[in-house]
Design a protein around this motif. Structure first.
Motif, PDB file in Angstrom:
ATOM      1  N   PHE A  65      -6.220  75.936  72.516  1.00 14.90           N
ATOM      2  CA  PHE A  65      -6.974  77.641  73.159  1.00 14.90           C
ATOM      3  C   PHE A  65      -6.440  78.183  71.489  1.00 14.90           C
ATOM      4  CE2 PHE A  65      -7.185  81.606  74.573  1.00 14.90           C
ATOM      5  CZ  PHE A  65      -8.132  81.574  75.414  1.00 14.90           C
ATOM      6  N   ALA A  66      -6.048  77.866  70.860  1.00 12.40           N
ATOM      7  CA  ALA A  66      -6.327  79.027  69.560  1.00 12.40           C
ATOM      8  C   ALA A  66      -7.503  78.046  68.759  1.00 12.40           C
ATOM      9  CB  ALA A  66      -4.519  79.158  69.329  1.00 12.40           C
ATOM     10  N   ALA A  67      -7.379  77.113  68.970  1.00 11.11           N
ATOM     11  CA  ALA A  67      -7.937  76.139  67.620  1.00 11.11           C
ATOM     12  C   ALA A  67      -9.905  76.279  67.921  1.00 11.11           C
ATOM     13  CB  ALA A  67      -8.212  74.788  68.017  1.00 11.11           C
ATOM     14  N   ARG A  68      -9.578  76.301  69.441  1.00 12.08           N
ATOM     15  CA  ARG A  68     -11.160  76.693  70.244  1.00 12.08           C
ATOM     16  C   ARG A  68     -11.858  78.449  69.409  1.00 12.08           C
ATOM     17  NH1 ARG A  68     -13.667  75.073  74.455  1.00 12.08           N
ATOM     18  NH2 ARG A  68     -11.354  73.615  75.311  1.00 12.08           N
ATOM     19  N   LYS A  69     -10.600  79.091  70.007  1.00 13.25           N
ATOM     20  CA  LYS A  69     -11.377  80.507  69.460  1.00 13.25           C
ATOM     21  C   LYS A  69     -10.869  81.398  68.474  1.00 13.25           C
ATOM     22  CE  LYS A  69     -11.847  81.255  73.825  1.00 13.25           C
ATOM     23  NZ  LYS A  69     -13.075  81.957  74.234  1.00 13.25           N
ATOM     24  N   GLY A  70     -10.716  79.634  66.844  1.00  9.61           N
ATOM     25  CA  GLY A  70     -10.048  80.359  66.036  1.00  9.61           C
ATOM     26  C   GLY A  70      -9.362  81.155  65.638  1.00  9.61           C
ATOM     27  N   ARG A  71      -8.437  81.364  66.730  1.00  6.11           N
ATOM     28  CA  ARG A  71      -7.642  82.310  66.147  1.00  6.11           C
ATOM     29  C   ARG A  71      -5.963  81.491  65.518  1.00  6.11           C
ATOM     30  NH1 ARG A  71      -8.694  86.901  67.489  1.00  6.11           N
ATOM     31  NH2 ARG A  71      -9.885  87.203  68.688  1.00  6.11           N
ATOM     32  N   HIS A  72      -5.932  80.419  65.299  1.00  3.60           N
ATOM     33  CA  HIS A  72      -4.998  79.639  64.959  1.00  3.60           C
ATOM     34  C   HIS A  72      -4.586  80.396  63.994  1.00  3.60           C
ATOM     35  CE1 HIS A  72      -7.752  77.504  62.431  1.00  3.60           C
ATOM     36  NE2 HIS A  72      -8.373  77.134  63.224  1.00  3.60           N
ATOM     37  N   ILE A  73      -2.971  80.249  63.259  1.00  4.75           N
ATOM     38  CA  ILE A  73      -2.473  80.666  62.087  1.00  4.75           C
ATOM     39  C   ILE A  73      -3.612  79.983  61.135  1.00  4.75           C
ATOM     40  CG2 ILE A  73      -0.624  80.318  60.442  1.00  4.75           C
ATOM     41  CD1 ILE A  73       1.097  80.583  63.551  1.00  4.75           C
ATOM     42  N   SER A  74      -3.400  80.468  59.668  1.00  5.20           N
ATOM     43  CA  SER A  74      -3.823  80.066  58.758  1.00  5.20           C
ATOM     44  C   SER A  74      -3.862  81.090  57.620  1.00  5.20           C
ATOM     45  CB  SER A  74      -5.386  80.639  58.563  1.00  5.20           C
ATOM     46  OG  SER A  74      -6.169  81.179  58.656  1.00  5.20           O
ATOM     47  N   MET A  75      -3.430  80.396  56.248  1.00  3.10           N
ATOM     48  CA  MET A  75      -3.076  80.993  54.993  1.00  3.10           C
ATOM     49  C   MET A  75      -4.427  80.816  54.357  1.00  3.10           C
ATOM     50  SD  MET A  75       0.029  81.631  55.549  1.00  3.10           S
ATOM     51  CE  MET A  75       1.054  81.568  53.963  1.00  3.10           C
ATOM     52  N   SER A  76      -5.255  82.742  54.506  1.00  7.64           N
ATOM     53  CA  SER A  76      -6.258  82.610  54.148  1.00  7.64           C
ATOM     54  C   SER A  76      -6.847  83.575  52.793  1.00  7.64           C
ATOM     55  CB  SER A  76      -7.017  82.774  55.384  1.00  7.64           C
ATOM     56  OG  SER A  76      -6.906  85.099  55.998  1.00  7.64           O
ATOM     57  N   ALA A  77      -5.830  83.841  52.708  1.00 11.72           N
ATOM     58  CA  ALA A  77      -6.067  84.749  51.118  1.00 11.72           C
ATOM     59  C   ALA A  77      -7.423  84.066  50.026  1.00 11.72           C
ATOM     60  CB  ALA A  77      -4.894  84.989  50.036  1.00 11.72           C
ATOM     61  N   PHE A  78      -7.106  82.998  49.801  1.00 10.56           N
ATOM     62  CA  PHE A  78      -8.193  82.624  49.277  1.00 10.56           C
ATOM     63  C   PHE A  78      -9.172  82.158  49.926  1.00 10.56           C
ATOM     64  CE2 PHE A  78      -4.007  81.388  46.574  1.00 10.56           C
ATOM     65  CZ  PHE A  78      -4.170  82.227  45.384  1.00 10.56           C
ATOM     66  N   TYR A  79      -9.126  81.685  50.934  1.00 10.43           N
ATOM     67  CA  TYR A  79      -9.924  81.813  51.381  1.00 10.43           C
ATOM     68  C   TYR A  79     -11.287  82.316  52.047  1.00 10.43           C
ATOM     69  CZ  TYR A  79     -12.734  79.825  55.651  1.00 10.43           C
ATOM     70  OH  TYR A  79     -13.781  79.445  56.843  1.00 10.43           O
ATOM     71  N   ASP A  80     -11.024  83.822  51.830  1.00 11.93           N
ATOM     72  CA  ASP A  80     -12.236  84.759  52.235  1.00 11.93           C
ATOM     73  C   ASP A  80     -12.690  85.090  51.014  1.00 11.93           C
ATOM     74  OD1 ASP A  80     -10.806  85.194  55.135  1.00 11.93           O
ATOM     75  OD2 ASP A  80      -8.879  86.276  54.328  1.00 11.93           O
ATOM     76  N   LEU A  81     -11.871  85.053  49.495  1.00 10.87           N
ATOM     77  CA  LEU A  81     -12.724  85.043  48.682  1.00 10.87           C
ATOM     78  C   LEU A  81     -13.110  83.843  47.662  1.00 10.87           C
ATOM     79  CD1 LEU A  81      -9.363  86.541  46.675  1.00 10.87           C
ATOM     80  CD2 LEU A  81     -11.365  87.694  47.857  1.00 10.87           C
ATOM     81  N   ALA A  82     -12.642  82.680  49.129  1.00 16.35           N
ATOM     82  CA  ALA A  82     -14.015  81.518  48.467  1.00 16.35           C
ATOM     83  C   ALA A  82     -15.470  81.822  48.438  1.00 16.35           C
ATOM     84  CB  ALA A  82     -13.379  80.474  48.581  1.00 16.35           C
ATOM     85  N   PRO A  83     -16.700  81.467  47.753  1.00 21.87           N
ATOM     86  CA  PRO A  83     -17.781  81.498  48.345  1.00 21.87           C
ATOM     87  C   PRO A  83     -18.138  80.730  49.251  1.00 21.87           C
ATOM     88  CG  PRO A  83     -17.443  79.797  46.452  1.00 21.87           C
ATOM     89  CD  PRO A  83     -16.169  80.551  46.585  1.00 21.87           C
ATOM     90  N   PHE A  84     -19.312  80.836  50.678  1.00 22.08           N
ATOM     91  CA  PHE A  84     -20.003  80.281  51.259  1.00 22.08           C
ATOM     92  C   PHE A  84     -19.261  78.673  51.022  1.00 22.08           C
ATOM     93  CE2 PHE A  84     -22.849  77.524  53.693  1.00 22.08           C
ATOM     94  CZ  PHE A  84     -22.118  78.422  54.753  1.00 22.08           C
ATOM     95  N   LYS A  85     -20.314  77.271  50.263  1.00 24.67           N
ATOM     96  CA  LYS A  85     -19.962  76.622  50.198  1.00 24.67           C
ATOM     97  C   LYS A  85     -18.135  76.114  50.002  1.00 24.67           C
ATOM     98  CE  LYS A  85     -24.271  75.375  48.074  1.00 24.67           C
ATOM     99  NZ  LYS A  85     -25.184  74.846  47.112  1.00 24.67           N
TER     100      LYS A  85
END
Length: 185
Positions: A65-85
């Motif tokens: 359910f969390a994976a479907r909704k994109g609500r799983h735990i993630s370490m997104s600090a670098f991801y958020d700053l990364a360009p689209f590609k």
């Protein structure tokens, strides 16, 4: 394809139903046990066991359910700053690797459930077969692995957006789209 969408919708409804009632039962058992102990100086022996079963069910079925909704735990600090590609590549690579690990865990947890089944163990208070409790672990891992593969697939298929889950676009793209819409207005 319609069959897969129908199955997916049925699984989503079943997950929502099971997760909702598992959380409600946990709350009822915990509050009921506390009230029973405070008011009657008695604690039902099955309350902890029912709560434990519901926690296992909610935890492992919640993976999908969390994976479907994109609500799983993630370490997104670098991801958020990364360009689209880069985010797009990561949105394909990470779910594939996660799915592989979940399928491996499905295999080993299935072996464990089989071992518990063969042992004939029962739970102490309810005296039900113990494998009933553990059967949700490989099911949750399997459904989660499938869902993460779906997340990777939707990111491969749709080149315009990054998806955190099949039902959730990346919030970074949503913010940029909102800003672009405001500029064009």
């Amino acid at each position: 394809m319609k069959l897969f969408k129908l199955i997916d919708k049925a699984i989503l409804k079943l997950e929502e139903f099971i997760l909702s009632y598992a959380v409600i039962i946990i709350a009822l058992m915990v509050v009921g046990k506390a009230l029973s102990r405070a008011l009657f100086n008695y604690s039902p022996p099955f309350a902890d066991e029912v709560s434990q079963i519901c926690i296992v069910v909610a935890t492992f079925l919640g993976i999908s359910f969390a994976a479907r909704k994109g609500r799983h735990i993630s370490m997104s600090a670098f991801y958020d700053l990364a360009p689209f590609k880069v985010r797009k590549i990561l949105a394909i690579f990470i779910p594939v690797v996660t799915a592989i690990f979940l399928f491996i865990l499905t295999y080993y947890s299935s072996l464990y459930v089989l071992d518990v089944y063969n042992s004939g163990r029962v739970t102490p208070a309810l005296e039900m077969p113990a494998y009933y409790l553990y059967i949700f672990i490989p099911i949750g891992f399997l459904l989660g692995g499938i869902q993460f593969l779906r997340n990777a697939w939707i990111n491969i298929k749709d080149r315009e957006y990054v998806y955190l889950g099949t039902d959730a676009k990346d919030y970074n793209d949503e913010e940029k789209r909102d800003v672009n819409e405001e500029i064009h207005l």
